[in-house]
Design a protein around this motif. Structure first.
Motif, short mmCIF file in Angstrom:
data_model
loop_
_atom_site.label_atom_id
_atom_site.label_comp_id
_atom_site.label_asym_id
_atom_site.label_seq_id
_atom_site.Cartn_x
_atom_site.Cartn_y
_atom_site.Cartn_z
N HIS A 191 0.81 -1.29 0.16
CA HIS A 191 0.13 0.06 -0.21
C HIS A 191 0.82 1.23 -0.01
O HIS A 191 0.40 2.34 -0.37
CB HIS A 191 -0.84 0.13 1.35
N SER A 192 2.21 1.08 0.23
CA SER A 192 3.03 2.26 0.41
C SER A 192 3.00 3.04 -1.01
O SER A 192 3.30 2.36 -1.89
CB SER A 192 4.42 1.95 1.01
N SER A 203 -1.41 -5.76 2.44
CA SER A 203 -1.13 -4.43 3.23
C SER A 203 -1.36 -5.30 4.85
O SER A 203 -2.41 -5.91 5.00
CB SER A 203 -2.15 -3.32 3.06
N SER A 230 -4.97 2.12 -1.21
CA SER A 230 -3.79 2.85 -0.29
C SER A 230 -4.56 4.40 -0.16
O SER A 230 -4.33 5.10 0.84
CB SER A 230 -2.59 3.13 -1.29
N ASN A 231 -5.32 4.94 -1.25
CA ASN A 231 -5.72 6.28 -1.08
C ASN A 231 -6.83 6.51 -0.21
O ASN A 231 -6.97 7.41 0.78
CB ASN A 231 -6.39 6.67 -2.54
N LEU A 279 -6.84 4.31 2.66
CA LEU A 279 -5.99 4.20 4.00
C LEU A 279 -5.51 5.89 4.37
O LEU A 279 -5.52 5.88 5.39
CB LEU A 279 -4.75 3.54 3.73
N ALA A 280 -4.92 6.50 3.53
CA ALA A 280 -4.19 7.73 3.72
C ALA A 280 -5.18 8.67 4.50
O ALA A 280 -4.84 9.60 5.25
CB ALA A 280 -4.03 8.72 2.17
N ASN A 288 0.37 7.77 8.65
CA ASN A 288 1.57 7.83 7.70
C ASN A 288 1.21 6.60 6.53
O ASN A 288 1.67 5.48 7.05
CB ASN A 288 2.88 7.58 8.36
N VAL A 289 0.73 6.90 5.66
CA VAL A 289 0.53 5.88 4.57
C VAL A 289 1.85 5.23 3.94
O VAL A 289 1.78 4.03 3.37
CB VAL A 289 -0.57 6.23 3.55
N GLN A 290 2.87 6.10 4.22
CA GLN A 290 4.14 5.37 3.64
C GLN A 290 4.72 4.06 4.60
O GLN A 290 5.40 3.28 3.97
CB GLN A 290 5.26 6.45 3.67
N GLN A 346 0.61 0.17 10.52
CA GLN A 346 0.13 1.30 11.05
C GLN A 346 -1.19 0.97 11.49
O GLN A 346 -2.04 0.52 11.13
CB GLN A 346 0.32 2.51 9.70
N ILE A 369 -4.77 1.92 12.02
CA ILE A 369 -5.94 2.37 11.14
C ILE A 369 -7.05 2.96 12.07
O ILE A 369 -7.35 2.28 13.00
CB ILE A 369 -6.40 1.57 10.21
#
Length: 387
Positions: free
Chosen positions: A53-54, A89, A118-119, A121-122, A127-129, A133, A135
């Motif tokens: 997902h990064s 992910s 990913s979008n 998740l952001a 920090n989606v990188q 993380q 959620i």
């Protein structure tokens, strides 16, 4: 139908530009290094890369497809020669309902869907990188999004004392956290096996997966499964997890639970064994008792045997655990025989002795046949094989 070696939990340490993804992952764990190592050194047929997902990892996947190095399979997954990559992910849920933190694995069929995820998740994490993380949605909300995007959802290393469904000693049922109907499998983790996990009756409904949770290239395929599928694709993997149309897991290969870092209850400070109810170490006096997976499962026990048709769990010793088999000698073995899968499963004794000393060849064969003496791990330290 064919047999495929599958490891669905591999972390990315760095992006192709050197940015961290999994902070505790090795810098050599880039997407490209992983697929090359998994295919050429390990001999795997399918892998799940669970930090896909990064955003920079998505760019790397797209670049590899654009260059022709990878091809998107029409039934999902990314083909790198005879290796299929399943983008995934790992996320951490932690809310009032779930008594977390709890790690979960989400897998998707295409890069486009992974980008969409990913979008999304952001907007729900800091920090989606980065990998794993927290959620800020509930487990059931996350499950709903995964299914909306045609994904697969698997609770990760469910008995590990930290960041798992059952590990903290608070949750007693997956129904407290998840919608049972939206779970596609259960990942066991390194300190348990099928016999242990099937002491919890609510898990009888699910396929068990055994994965490496690799934080370095060497750890890839320390646990894996052999899956019977028509071909290595996302669609076929989903069918195998559901045991439909003849697709299924033939066998789980994993560490003997004694080798896991959290099998027995010990003091993390001095490794002294502790009782189930101990809070203070009787040897060093520290308040660092970590309850072992074996004791935790006994607390939750609701069944005495596995359901019918459960595939065998085969205890296997990864080559890096073999005493005396260092990196250079292991590299020599792999160069000679082609892959670690070949060494673990196929290479005869006499052929091994032509490359490594007889003592090491004996150890590899004994490990293959389950004839090794083990000391149990606990408190964050792996068990060991006696020389």
């Amino acid at each position: 139908m064919k047999r495929y070696y599958v490891d669905l939990h591999i972390h990315i340490g760095r992006t192709w530009t050197g940015k961290p993804v999994k902070i505790t992952g090795a810098k050599s764990l880039t997407f490209t290094n992983i697929i090359e190592h998994a295919r050429h050194e390990k001999g795997l047929n399918m892998i799940g890369i669970i930090d896909s997902h990064s955003p920079e990892v998505i760019l790397e996947m797209e670049s590899l497809v654009s260059s022709g190095d990878m091809i998107e399979h029409p039934d999902g997954g990314l083909a790198f020669g005879d290796l299929t990559v399943i983008p995934g992910s790992e996320l951490e849920i932690y809310d009032e309902q779930c008594n977390g933190p709890i790690h979960v694995l989400c897998y998707f069929p295409t890069i486009a869907i992974m980008r969409e995820f990913s979008n999304w998740l952001a907007a729900h994490l800091k920090n989606v990188q980065l990998s794993s993380q927290r959620i800020y949605v509930t487990g059931i909300e996350l499950q709903g999004k995964v299914k909306e995007l045609s994904g697969l959802f698997i609770p990760a290393h469910v008995f590990t004392p930290f960041k798992s469904l059952y590990g903290k000693g608070v949750n007693k049922s997956l129904t407290e956290v998840f919608d049972p109907a939206l779970i596609d499998g259960i990942e066991l983790g390194l300190s348990s096996d099928t016999r242990m996990a099937d002491q919890i009756k609510e898990l009888h409904h699910y396929t068990f997966v055994t994965n490496s949770d690799a934080h370095s290239l060497a750890k890839i395929a320390r646990e894996y499964q052999v899956v019977l599928m028509k071909e290595p694709s996302f669609l076929e993997l989903g069918k195998a997890l559901k045991n439909v149309e003849g697709r299924h897991i033939l066998a789980n290969y994993g560490l003997d639970p004694l080798l896991g870092k959290y099998h027995k209850t010990v003091c993390a400070q001095c490794a002294h064994p502790a009782g189930e109810e101990d809070q203070i170490c009787t040897l060093c006096g520290k308040n660092k008792i970590i309850k072992g997976v074996a004791d935790r499962i006994l607390e939750l026990k609701t069944a005495d045997q596995s359901p019918d048709q459960r595939p065998p769990y085969i205890h296997q010793v990864p080559l890096e655990f073999i005493p005396g088999l260092g990196p250079k000698l292991l590299e020599k073995l792999v160069d000679h025989f082609g892959s670690e899968m070949a060494i673990l499963h196929e290479v005869p004794y006499q052929a091994l002795t032509e490359v490594v000393p007889p003592k090491i060849a004996d150890m590899i064969m004994n490990a293959r046949e389950g004839k090794v003496t083990l000391t149990a791990g606990g408190g964050g330290k792996y068990g060991k094989i006696a020389d």
